[in-house]
Design a protein around this motif. Sequence first.
Motif, PDB file in Angstrom:
ATOM      1  N   LEU A  20       0.829  -1.212   0.000  1.00 47.69           N
ATOM      2  CA  LEU A  20       0.000   0.000   0.000  1.00 47.69           C
ATOM      3  C   LEU A  20       0.861   1.258   0.000  1.00 47.69           C
ATOM      4  CD1 LEU A  20      -2.829  -1.072   2.457  1.00 47.69           C
ATOM      5  CD2 LEU A  20      -3.007  -0.769  -0.013  1.00 47.69           C
ATOM      6  N   TRP A  21       1.969   1.234   0.723  1.00 45.87           N
ATOM      7  CA  TRP A  21       2.859   2.395   0.733  1.00 45.87           C
ATOM      8  C   TRP A  21       3.458   2.610  -0.650  1.00 45.87           C
ATOM      9  CZ3 TRP A  21       3.445   6.632   3.224  1.00 45.87           C
ATOM     10  CH2 TRP A  21       4.578   7.408   3.017  1.00 45.87           C
ATOM     11  N   LYS A  22       3.807   1.521  -1.312  1.00 45.13           N
ATOM     12  CA  LYS A  22       4.377   1.622  -2.657  1.00 45.13           C
ATOM     13  C   LYS A  22       3.334   2.180  -3.629  1.00 45.13           C
ATOM     14  CE  LYS A  22       7.971   0.811  -3.402  1.00 45.13           C
ATOM     15  NZ  LYS A  22       9.146   1.699  -3.433  1.00 45.13           N
ATOM     16  N   ILE A  23       2.090   1.802  -3.473  1.00 43.91           N
ATOM     17  CA  ILE A  23       1.012   2.365  -4.310  1.00 43.91           C
ATOM     18  C   ILE A  23       0.911   3.865  -4.062  1.00 43.91           C
ATOM     19  CG2 ILE A  23      -1.496   2.424  -4.624  1.00 43.91           C
ATOM     20  CD1 ILE A  23      -1.494  -0.625  -4.139  1.00 43.91           C
ATOM     21  N   HIS A  24       0.997   4.262  -2.801  1.00 41.96           N
ATOM     22  CA  HIS A  24       0.954   5.688  -2.466  1.00 41.96           C
ATOM     23  C   HIS A  24       2.108   6.438  -3.150  1.00 41.96           C
ATOM     24  CE1 HIS A  24       0.627   9.406  -0.197  1.00 41.96           C
ATOM     25  NE2 HIS A  24       1.885   9.251   0.188  1.00 41.96           N
ATOM     26  N   ARG A  44      10.218   2.757  -9.333  1.00 40.30           N
ATOM     27  CA  ARG A  44       9.139   2.467  -8.390  1.00 40.30           C
ATOM     28  C   ARG A  44       8.204   1.378  -8.929  1.00 40.30           C
ATOM     29  NH1 ARG A  44       7.849   8.353  -5.630  1.00 40.30           N
ATOM     30  NH2 ARG A  44       9.761   8.359  -4.418  1.00 40.30           N
ATOM     31  N   LEU A  45       8.002   1.349 -10.241  1.00 40.54           N
ATOM     32  CA  LEU A  45       7.167   0.290 -10.824  1.00 40.54           C
ATOM     33  C   LEU A  45       7.838  -1.074 -10.678  1.00 40.54           C
ATOM     34  CD1 LEU A  45       5.758   1.992 -14.038  1.00 40.54           C
ATOM     35  CD2 LEU A  45       4.452   1.140 -12.099  1.00 40.54           C
ATOM     36  N   VAL A  46       9.147  -1.129 -10.856  1.00 46.60           N
ATOM     37  CA  VAL A  46       9.876  -2.389 -10.687  1.00 46.60           C
ATOM     38  C   VAL A  46       9.795  -2.841  -9.227  1.00 46.60           C
ATOM     39  CG1 VAL A  46      12.187  -3.413 -10.728  1.00 46.60           C
ATOM     40  CG2 VAL A  46      11.408  -2.027 -12.653  1.00 46.60           C
ATOM     41  N   GLN A  47       9.965  -1.904  -8.287  1.00 51.68           N
ATOM     42  CA  GLN A  47       9.874  -2.240  -6.877  1.00 51.68           C
ATOM     43  C   GLN A  47       8.465  -2.735  -6.530  1.00 51.68           C
ATOM     44  OE1 GLN A  47      10.983   1.418  -4.987  1.00 51.68           O
ATOM     45  NE2 GLN A  47      13.198   1.033  -5.154  1.00 51.68           N
ATOM     46  N   TYR A  48       7.463  -2.073  -7.114  1.00 54.72           N
ATOM     47  CA  TYR A  48       6.077  -2.452  -6.891  1.00 54.72           C
ATOM     48  C   TYR A  48       5.821  -3.861  -7.410  1.00 54.72           C
ATOM     49  CZ  TYR A  48       0.978  -2.346  -7.283  1.00 54.72           C
ATOM     50  OH  TYR A  48      -0.352  -2.637  -7.190  1.00 54.72           O
TER      51      TYR A  48
END
Length: 151
Positions: A20-24, A44-48
């Motif tokens: 959820l934090w990564k989505i934020h 950030r997309l790769v981390q997500y």
Amino acid sequence: MAESGPPTTIAVSTQLSRVLWKIHELEATLATYDATHAELLEQRLVQYEELLSETRDMLKRRSATADASLAEEVQRNTLEGRKVPEELVRALDAGVNPDEYLRETFKACRRDNQISKGKCEALQLLFANLLADSAEVFPQDAAEYRKLLGL
């Protein structure tokens, strides 16, 4: 996350919080997006994606162990092999509150217990009176009997 056993509820909760934090973070990046943020967005997309993959694996492990424990829980939560008092079933079918049924049953048990206690005391008193009467008529036999009883 290389865990051998099923993940705990806390681990799943922590992992979901991270997702959820990564989505934020992704939403914040997209809200202020311009061409200079392309590299940050890609990172950030790769981390997500990695977080989602870890979460999916974690939930699969949890689901695999939950299926086995669910079968055990279903077995434990059935009435099969258990005896339920017929009076309880009748009372519940009649719409009686289970708490009220329990209260009334407890009162009845206490009443029956007091009745039984009174009968036991009466039998003990009868025994003592019979022993006393027999001692008057047969003193030697009564003494021998008391000796055998250990009185």
